[in-house]
Enzyme design. Sequence first.
Site, PDB file in Angstrom:
ATOM      1  N   CYS A   1       0.842  -1.207   0.000  1.00 22.73           N
ATOM      2  CA  CYS A   1       0.000   0.000   0.000  1.00 22.73           C
ATOM      3  C   CYS A   1       0.873   1.252   0.000  1.00 22.73           C
ATOM      4  O   CYS A   1       1.369   1.664   1.051  1.00 22.73           O
ATOM      5  CB  CYS A   1      -0.927  -0.022   1.209  1.00 22.73           C
ATOM      6  SG  CYS A   1      -1.903   1.478   1.367  1.00 22.73           S
TER       7      CYS A   1
ATOM      8  N   CYS B   1      -0.415   4.125   2.116  1.00 18.08           N
ATOM      9  CA  CYS B   1      -0.194   3.984   3.564  1.00 18.08           C
ATOM     10  C   CYS B   1       1.268   4.239   3.916  1.00 18.08           C
ATOM     11  O   CYS B   1       1.557   4.886   4.922  1.00 18.08           O
ATOM     12  CB  CYS B   1      -0.546   2.573   4.037  1.00 18.08           C
ATOM     13  SG  CYS B   1      -2.023   1.882   3.317  1.00 18.08           S
ATOM     14  N   ASP B   2       2.191   3.725   3.131  1.00 19.46           N
ATOM     15  CA  ASP B   2       3.598   3.669   3.550  1.00 19.46           C
ATOM     16  C   ASP B   2       4.548   4.526   2.715  1.00 19.46           C
ATOM     17  O   ASP B   2       5.726   4.650   3.056  1.00 19.46           O
ATOM     18  CB  ASP B   2       4.093   2.209   3.490  1.00 19.46           C
ATOM     19  CG  ASP B   2       3.256   1.302   4.382  1.00 19.46           C
ATOM     20  OD1 ASP B   2       2.861   1.763   5.469  1.00 19.46           O
ATOM     21  OD2 ASP B   2       3.000   0.150   3.993  1.00 19.46           O
TER      22      ASP B   2
END
Length: 308
Positions: A135, A138-139
């Site tokens: 992701c 997200c990261d």
Amino acid sequence: MTESHEAIVIGGGPAGLTAGIYLMRAGIDTLLIEKIISGGTPLNSWNIENYPGFPDSISGKDLMDRFTAHAKNTGLSIKEFSEVEDVSYQNQRFIIKTTDALYESIGLIIATGTEPAKMNIPGENEYAGRGISYCATCDGAFFRNLVVAVIGGGDAAIEEGLSLANIAKKVYVIHRRHALRAQKILQERAFKNDRMEFLWNKIPIKIGGKDQVEYITIEDTKTKEQTDISTDGVFVYIGARPNTAFLGNLIDRDEAGFIITDEALSTKTSGLYIAGDVRKKTLRQISTAVGDGALAAVNLERYILGQK
Ligand code: NAP
């Protein structure tokens, strides 16, 4: 105690939320059960450019927050952080067992979508959360001015690779063929991006490093030559696997595990309808998930009225 509803929708992505909206507007008492939080896979997308109505694009989170707000406005109950473990069908009722409750319903819509496929190579599990991610939204921020490798050549790999190129100083795209599967507009943008470098006909073999990812070993599919590429992160986008384990034999699956439906989105079990990416279909987009959700809901509404 068993909580009873006319309809239950499992999965709170675009398909499930749309089904919930249509069912509630039809006056069907409906509960939506979601494993994590309402929004589904698009929550992991930085930018949605091909969902009509948003000519300047919209972030996945903003779009799905609107879907959720719309669903809640209809009065739909959404039970988040509740994972369905088992579904059975007894006396024309579905019995749905989650981690913490028991439900029953006349009709059921499955909109559980997919989860990222894994590479299944040495180092993948070991470095998960230590440089390996599924992701970018997200990261991605952890990789500012660093080097990352994106695995895959589909829409997700190229779209998220482009977003990562705004943060990282270099993005390798490692693809097993010499042609991308992604939409042409994404391909054109990626080929023009100076920070993106394509490593064609290569498959990942191993991830290595000390505490964090430091390199990925790739193999040329033709020469079999192996090379270590220095990288701080590896983002894996090699496709999606359908979430259907809890359904047992209530449905038929294709060879990849996607649920087979007829044109009405129904299954071999009466009152069981399927919507969105978890279904065997040719195009997996938010727009097609929305269409599935609407159709499954309207057909389930008819079924429920017939049962009363
Ligand atoms: P996908 O379209 O199935 O693409 C997977 C990519 O990974 C392909 O390029 C494939 O190579 C490669 N691959 C598969 N298995 C591999 C392996 N074991 N090792 C190395 N490479 C491997 O999956 P996706 O990109 O995750 O997208 C999933 C679905 O969501 C698709 O239907 C996609 O269209 C949709 N989606 C749409 C958008 C959008 O519309 N903006 C955004 C994201 C996702 P080959 O090409 O050689 O098969």
